[in-house]
Design an enzyme around this catalytic site. Structure first.
Site, PDB file in Angstrom:
ATOM      1  N   TRP A  49      35.023  28.622  50.601  1.00  3.99           N
ATOM      2  CA  TRP A  49      34.119  29.773  50.637  1.00  3.99           C
ATOM      3  C   TRP A  49      33.785  30.170  52.071  1.00  3.99           C
ATOM      4  O   TRP A  49      33.759  31.351  52.401  1.00  3.99           O
ATOM      5  CB  TRP A  49      32.873  29.465  49.836  1.00  3.99           C
ATOM      6  CG  TRP A  49      31.910  30.596  49.630  1.00  3.99           C
ATOM      7  CD1 TRP A  49      30.558  30.536  49.728  1.00  3.99           C
ATOM      8  CD2 TRP A  49      32.210  31.956  49.268  1.00  3.99           C
ATOM      9  NE1 TRP A  49      29.997  31.756  49.456  1.00  3.99           N
ATOM     10  CE2 TRP A  49      30.992  32.656  49.170  1.00  3.99           C
ATOM     11  CE3 TRP A  49      33.401  32.645  49.027  1.00  3.99           C
ATOM     12  CZ2 TRP A  49      30.912  34.006  48.844  1.00  3.99           C
ATOM     13  CZ3 TRP A  49      33.331  34.004  48.698  1.00  3.99           C
ATOM     14  CH2 TRP A  49      32.101  34.665  48.606  1.00  3.99           C
ATOM     15  N   LYS A  63      25.171  27.299  47.142  1.00  4.20           N
ATOM     16  CA  LYS A  63      24.489  27.503  45.864  1.00  4.20           C
ATOM     17  C   LYS A  63      24.083  26.147  45.302  1.00  4.20           C
ATOM     18  O   LYS A  63      24.881  25.476  44.647  1.00  4.20           O
ATOM     19  CB  LYS A  63      25.403  28.240  44.892  1.00  4.20           C
ATOM     20  CG  LYS A  63      25.821  29.624  45.386  1.00  4.20           C
ATOM     21  CD  LYS A  63      26.856  30.262  44.472  1.00  4.20           C
ATOM     22  CE  LYS A  63      27.276  31.632  44.989  1.00  4.20           C
ATOM     23  NZ  LYS A  63      28.326  32.242  44.141  1.00  4.20           N
ATOM     24  N   LYS A 114      23.501  28.358  37.673  1.00  9.06           N
ATOM     25  CA  LYS A 114      24.757  28.734  37.012  1.00  9.06           C
ATOM     26  C   LYS A 114      25.812  27.655  37.179  1.00  9.06           C
ATOM     27  O   LYS A 114      26.691  27.495  36.322  1.00  9.06           O
ATOM     28  CB  LYS A 114      25.254  30.089  37.520  1.00  9.06           C
ATOM     29  CG  LYS A 114      25.597  30.143  39.010  1.00  9.06           C
ATOM     30  CD  LYS A 114      27.058  29.873  39.297  1.00  9.06           C
ATOM     31  CE  LYS A 114      27.339  29.811  40.785  1.00  9.06           C
ATOM     32  NZ  LYS A 114      28.752  29.532  41.078  1.00  9.06           N
ATOM     33  N   SER A 123      36.755  27.955  38.576  1.00  9.53           N
ATOM     34  CA  SER A 123      35.482  27.406  39.035  1.00  9.53           C
ATOM     35  C   SER A 123      35.550  25.888  39.021  1.00  9.53           C
ATOM     36  O   SER A 123      35.913  25.275  38.012  1.00  9.53           O
ATOM     37  CB  SER A 123      34.347  27.882  38.117  1.00  9.53           C
ATOM     38  OG  SER A 123      33.244  26.999  38.171  1.00  9.53           O
ATOM     39  N   ARG A 124      35.181  25.261  40.136  1.00 10.99           N
ATOM     40  CA  ARG A 124      35.190  23.799  40.195  1.00 10.99           C
ATOM     41  C   ARG A 124      34.196  23.200  39.199  1.00 10.99           C
ATOM     42  O   ARG A 124      34.416  22.113  38.669  1.00 10.99           O
ATOM     43  CB  ARG A 124      34.875  23.328  41.618  1.00 10.99           C
ATOM     44  CG  ARG A 124      35.978  23.620  42.613  1.00 10.99           C
ATOM     45  CD  ARG A 124      35.750  22.884  43.919  1.00 10.99           C
ATOM     46  NE  ARG A 124      34.607  23.380  44.657  1.00 10.99           N
ATOM     47  CZ  ARG A 124      34.633  24.354  45.551  1.00 10.99           C
ATOM     48  NH1 ARG A 124      35.771  24.975  45.810  1.00 10.99           N
ATOM     49  NH2 ARG A 124      33.552  24.726  46.192  1.00 10.99           N
ATOM     50  N   VAL A 137      33.717  20.221  47.180  1.00 13.99           N
ATOM     51  CA  VAL A 137      32.440  19.878  46.546  1.00 13.99           C
ATOM     52  C   VAL A 137      32.295  20.590  45.204  1.00 13.99           C
ATOM     53  O   VAL A 137      32.672  21.752  45.052  1.00 13.99           O
ATOM     54  CB  VAL A 137      31.273  20.270  47.476  1.00 13.99           C
ATOM     55  CG1 VAL A 137      29.935  20.111  46.773  1.00 13.99           C
ATOM     56  CG2 VAL A 137      31.311  19.424  48.741  1.00 13.99           C
TER      57      VAL A 137
END
EC number: 1.1.1.94
Length: 333
Positions: free
Chosen positions: A15, A108, A191, A254-255, A279
């Site tokens: 990211w 996040k 989320k 999505s991890r 992570v």
């Protein structure tokens, strides 16, 4: 020329690298700080983050470094270090942060040890900084490749917020201004936990109806916690709340969701995490979300079930049965 022409990015994961690429495409001069020497070397010599974002050609306007002091002259900072490491990284940057420096928090999560949001961590480490939050439905690979992406940029100072949007925004990366930092942070943190739950449901083969129920009831949990912490309901209905929830709960890209998928298929959490270098924020944030909700008297049964599974206190099957055995109630409850 932008008011924020030089952008420093703290954190060279997928990211952070994608945001560095976006800032460079917006015409900014970008310094990307990496904790890892091999990542910085690859970015500078191959113009590619071969570890975290392979096969994406990076702009030559991105200069990577392993010395955080190299960010001292930047006009604005994007802090993209993982939530559980942000405090330590910001403490290292403190000597180089001048008063009023905008620091946009892009992680996040909730700090597990203190239950602090990222804005609180920033306030405690660099109190003279000007905080902002960037959050929303955005996969790193999509953003880095220039696919259309819209996010929330929350900043209490609208003048600064608009200037940051002008500095970072392009026709393909569209930040929308908000002033509710708490709502933006809660949406991004919760989320991730809910995405693990949706992944578990998918991995167990519970069907699309259950998946939709988890998203909608999970959104109710997210909203209840956010309102209890002083957020605005409208924020959660936007990109950084509902938008991010739908994306993260709908794709194994999505991890967090892929972690849940593996759990639902019977893979142990230790085996999942041992095979990952990147992570998975929801794993660390789950106990913090649940404890924060408990302290504020907020019911979050889905997040609680996910946390019980992650902590090894409940099997996937038992957690599912516990959820399904809950009393019937009003939908708005």
């Amino acid at each position: 020329m932008s008011e924020y022409q030089s952008i420093g990015v703290i954190g060279a994961g997928a990211w952070g690298t994608a945001l560095a690429q976006t800032a460079a495409k917006a015409g900014r001069d970008v310094t990307l700080w990496s904790f890892e020497n091999d990542v910085a070397e690859a970015v500078n010599t191959k113009h590619e983050n071969t570890i975290y974002l392979p096969d994406v050609a990076l702009s030559t306007a991105i200069v990577a470094t392993t010395s955080i002091s190299d960010l001292d002259a930047c006009d604005a900072i994007l802090a993209v270090a993982p939530a559980q490491h942000l405090r330590r990284v910001l403490e290292g940057f403190l000597p180089y942060a001048r008063p009023g420096l905008p620091i946009v928090l892009c992680a996040k999560g909730i700090e597990q040890s203190s239950l602090s949001m990222m804005t609180q961590v920033l306030k405690e480490t660099i109190p003279a900084a000007l905080p902002a939050v960037l959050s929303g439905p955005s996969f790193a690979i999509d953003t880095a490749q220039g696919l259309p992406t819209a996010v929330t940029l929350a900043c209490a100072d609208e003048t600064v917020g608009n200037a940051l949007i002008e500095a970072l925004g392009t026709s393909r990366f569209r930040p929308y201004l908000a002033t509710d930092l708490i709502g933006a942070e809660i949406g991004g943190a919760v989320k991730n936990v809910l995405a693990i739950g949706c992944g578990i449901s998918e991995g167990k083969g519970l069907g699309k109806s259950a998946h939709a129920a988890l998203i909608s009831r999970g959104f109710a949990e997210m909203t209840r916690l956010a309102l209890a912490l002083g957020a605005q309901r409208e924020t959660l209905a936007g990109l950084c709340g509902l938008g991010d929830l739908v994306l993260t709960c709908s794709s194994p890209q999505s991890r967090n969701m892929s972690c849940g998928l593996a759990l639902g298929r019977g893979v142990s959490l230790d085996d999942i995490m041992s095979g990952r270098r990147a992570v998975t924020e929801g794993v660390a944030s789950a106990p913090a979300v649940v404890e924060l909700a408990r302290r504020h008297g907020v019911e979050m049964p889905i997040c609680e079930a996910v946390n019980e599974i992650l902590a090894g206190r409940a099997s996937v099957d038992d957690a599912i049965e516990t959820l399904l055995a809950r009393p019937f109630t009003l939908e708005t409850a």
